[in-house]
Design a protein around this motif. Structure first.
Motif, PDB file in Angstrom:
ATOM      1  N   ILE A  20      14.618 -43.601  12.450  1.00 50.46           N
ATOM      2  CA  ILE A  20      15.978 -44.119  12.317  1.00 50.46           C
ATOM      3  C   ILE A  20      16.109 -44.782  10.949  1.00 50.46           C
ATOM      4  CG2 ILE A  20      17.704 -45.710  13.245  1.00 50.46           C
ATOM      5  CD1 ILE A  20      14.839 -44.739  15.476  1.00 50.46           C
ATOM      6  N   PHE A  21      17.091 -44.350  10.168  1.00 45.73           N
ATOM      7  CA  PHE A  21      17.381 -44.948   8.868  1.00 45.73           C
ATOM      8  C   PHE A  21      18.722 -45.681   8.984  1.00 45.73           C
ATOM      9  CE2 PHE A  21      14.819 -41.154   7.921  1.00 45.73           C
ATOM     10  CZ  PHE A  21      13.769 -41.724   7.206  1.00 45.73           C
ATOM     11  N   PRO A  22      18.733 -46.968   9.311  1.00 46.88           N
ATOM     12  CA  PRO A  22      20.000 -47.671   9.533  1.00 46.88           C
ATOM     13  C   PRO A  22      20.923 -47.664   8.326  1.00 46.88           C
ATOM     14  CG  PRO A  22      18.134 -48.986  10.287  1.00 46.88           C
ATOM     15  CD  PRO A  22      17.575 -47.853   9.507  1.00 46.88           C
ATOM     16  N   ASP A  23      20.343 -47.715   7.128  1.00 45.09           N
ATOM     17  CA  ASP A  23      21.128 -47.822   5.900  1.00 45.09           C
ATOM     18  C   ASP A  23      21.104 -46.531   5.098  1.00 45.09           C
ATOM     19  OD1 ASP A  23      18.437 -48.052   5.400  1.00 45.09           O
ATOM     20  OD2 ASP A  23      18.630 -49.608   3.870  1.00 45.09           O
ATOM     21  N   ALA A  24      21.023 -45.398   5.785  1.00 48.99           N
ATOM     22  CA  ALA A  24      20.865 -44.110   5.092  1.00 48.99           C
ATOM     23  C   ALA A  24      21.993 -43.838   4.111  1.00 48.99           C
ATOM     24  CB  ALA A  24      20.782 -42.979   6.119  1.00 48.99           C
ATOM     25  N   HIS A  25      23.206 -44.272   4.436  1.00 51.35           N
ATOM     26  CA  HIS A  25      24.343 -43.948   3.567  1.00 51.35           C
ATOM     27  C   HIS A  25      24.312 -44.713   2.249  1.00 51.35           C
ATOM     28  CE1 HIS A  25      25.805 -47.736   5.250  1.00 51.35           C
ATOM     29  NE2 HIS A  25      26.680 -47.774   4.260  1.00 51.35           N
ATOM     30  N   THR A  26      23.420 -45.724   2.126  1.00 54.46           N
ATOM     31  CA  THR A  26      23.330 -46.481   0.877  1.00 54.46           C
ATOM     32  C   THR A  26      22.445 -45.802  -0.156  1.00 54.46           C
ATOM     33  OG1 THR A  26      21.451 -47.825   1.642  1.00 54.46           O
ATOM     34  CG2 THR A  26      23.671 -48.615   2.165  1.00 54.46           C
ATOM     35  N   ALA A  27      21.866 -44.672   0.192  1.00 54.70           N
ATOM     36  CA  ALA A  27      21.028 -43.920  -0.744  1.00 54.70           C
ATOM     37  C   ALA A  27      21.375 -42.442  -0.631  1.00 54.70           C
ATOM     38  CB  ALA A  27      19.538 -44.129  -0.438  1.00 54.70           C
ATOM     39  N   PRO A  28      21.271 -41.691  -1.716  1.00 58.25           N
ATOM     40  CA  PRO A  28      21.547 -40.254  -1.637  1.00 58.25           C
ATOM     41  C   PRO A  28      20.492 -39.549  -0.810  1.00 58.25           C
ATOM     42  CG  PRO A  28      20.606 -40.804  -3.774  1.00 58.25           C
ATOM     43  CD  PRO A  28      20.879 -42.117  -3.079  1.00 58.25           C
ATOM     44  N   PRO A  29      20.857 -38.482  -0.104  1.00 60.71           N
ATOM     45  CA  PRO A  29      19.864 -37.745   0.689  1.00 60.71           C
ATOM     46  C   PRO A  29      18.839 -37.086  -0.225  1.00 60.71           C
ATOM     47  CG  PRO A  29      21.926 -36.528   0.571  1.00 60.71           C
ATOM     48  CD  PRO A  29      22.199 -37.879  -0.023  1.00 60.71           C
ATOM     49  N   PRO A  30      17.582 -36.983   0.212  1.00 58.72           N
ATOM     50  CA  PRO A  30      16.551 -36.363  -0.618  1.00 58.72           C
ATOM     51  C   PRO A  30      16.774 -34.868  -0.761  1.00 58.72           C
ATOM     52  CG  PRO A  30      15.700 -36.791   1.568  1.00 58.72           C
ATOM     53  CD  PRO A  30      17.060 -37.416   1.514  1.00 58.72           C
ATOM     54  N   GLU A  31      16.215 -34.317  -1.808  1.00 57.05           N
ATOM     55  CA  GLU A  31      16.272 -32.881  -2.022  1.00 57.05           C
ATOM     56  C   GLU A  31      15.257 -32.188  -1.111  1.00 57.05           C
ATOM     57  OE1 GLU A  31      18.440 -31.508  -3.981  1.00 57.05           O
ATOM     58  OE2 GLU A  31      19.263 -33.361  -4.804  1.00 57.05           O
ATOM     59  N   GLU A  32      15.216 -30.870  -1.178  1.00 58.62           N
ATOM     60  CA  GLU A  32      14.227 -30.127  -0.396  1.00 58.62           C
ATOM     61  C   GLU A  32      12.818 -30.567  -0.794  1.00 58.62           C
ATOM     62  OE1 GLU A  32      14.845 -25.996  -0.912  1.00 58.62           O
ATOM     63  OE2 GLU A  32      16.865 -25.997  -0.041  1.00 58.62           O
ATOM     64  N   ASP A  33      11.915 -30.457   0.158  1.00 60.16           N
ATOM     65  CA  ASP A  33      10.516 -30.863  -0.043  1.00 60.16           C
ATOM     66  C   ASP A  33      10.395 -32.340  -0.395  1.00 60.16           C
ATOM     67  OD1 ASP A  33       9.687 -28.220   0.404  1.00 60.16           O
ATOM     68  OD2 ASP A  33      10.014 -27.716  -1.699  1.00 60.16           O
TER      69      ASP A  33
END
Length: 247
Positions: free
Chosen positions: A99-112
């Motif tokens: 669970i990443f509660p603050d996921a929207h505060t960082a850009p999603p990682p790229e592939e791999d």
């Protein structure tokens, strides 16, 4: 209750388990620093293997902040930068809910699990100023100038630009505490371990929430993890191959 501490020889963080006297859900609280020796992050990953879920910071990918600090320290020829790496814990390889509660505060990682473009932009912006600050403060002592001992009573001021909500918390802290409350209410009676892996500055608030509001006690203190060791020979910092991750 000490959660993280500096000394003349390095920096280490605690691993503590919290549980109600009646048993049930166990919280494994693991404060982190965003740069350290590779075996520090390997040890964290190994401890997470026995957990049934993990609450982690931002996203499953390398830390741009840690990368900026490590790069700046090397540019400034800081003694403590030898063999340090940025935080990069492969949560997806654990095979349990993350669970990443603050996921929207960082850009999603790229592939791999590569660092996203916005993360690299953050590195480019941060690194020059950090390197200058480190160079001016002294080649070998920048990382030990500041006292970063953290206890459960430590209170951190919001960073510039962080808004405080009506609950008195920053957005990220509010999201983290909200997730902890939801999980604790839903799985209080379950014989499971849920880990919390966040930057050490977030953890005093987490411990106060667990002990003062939710009724947990410090059930166990496990071995401390050394993130930065100024004096240990490099050959002693190589972890065994079993469970080793592809950094």
């Amino acid at each position: 209750m000490r959660l993280a501490e500096w000394s003349d020889i390095g920096y280490r963080t605690s691993v503590r388990v919290f549980q109600r006297p009646a048993g049930g859900l166990r919280w494994v609280v693991i404060p982190t620093i965003h740069m350290g020796h590779p075996d520090y992050y390997w040890a964290i990953w190994q401890r997470l293997r026995s957990c049934q879920a993990v609450v982690a910071e931002q996203y499953d990918g390398p830390s741009s902040t840690g990368y900026a600090y490590v790069t700046a320290m090397r540019l400034a020829r800081q003694r403590a930068a030898r063999e340090l790496v940025h935080q990069d814990i492969d949560y997806g390889a654990l095979g349990v809910p993350i669970i990443f509660p603050d996921a929207h505060t960082a850009p999603p990682p790229e592939e791999d699990r590569r660092m996203p473009d916005l993360g690299w932009a953050d590195v480019v912006v941060q690194t020059p100023g950090l390197a200058i600050q480190m160079a001016l403060s002294g080649r070998d002592d920048w990382i030990v100038r500041d006292s970063l001992d953290i206890d459960d009573t430590t209170v951190f001021e919001p960073t510039p630009g962080e808004a405080i909500g009506p609950n008195g918390l920053t957005e990220r802290d509010g999201l983290l505490i909200g997730v902890i409350r939801e999980i604790d209410a839903a799985f209080a009676g379950e014989d499971i371990e849920v880990a919390i892996v966040f930057g050490a500055a977030h953890m005093p608030l987490v411990v106060r929430e667990l002990t003062r509001r939710l009724g947990h006690l410090a059930a166990a203190e496990e071995a401390w993890l050394t993130a930065i060791d100024f004096d240990e020979p490099s050959y002693l910092r190589k972890p065994p191959l079993d469970g080793w991750m592809d950094w």
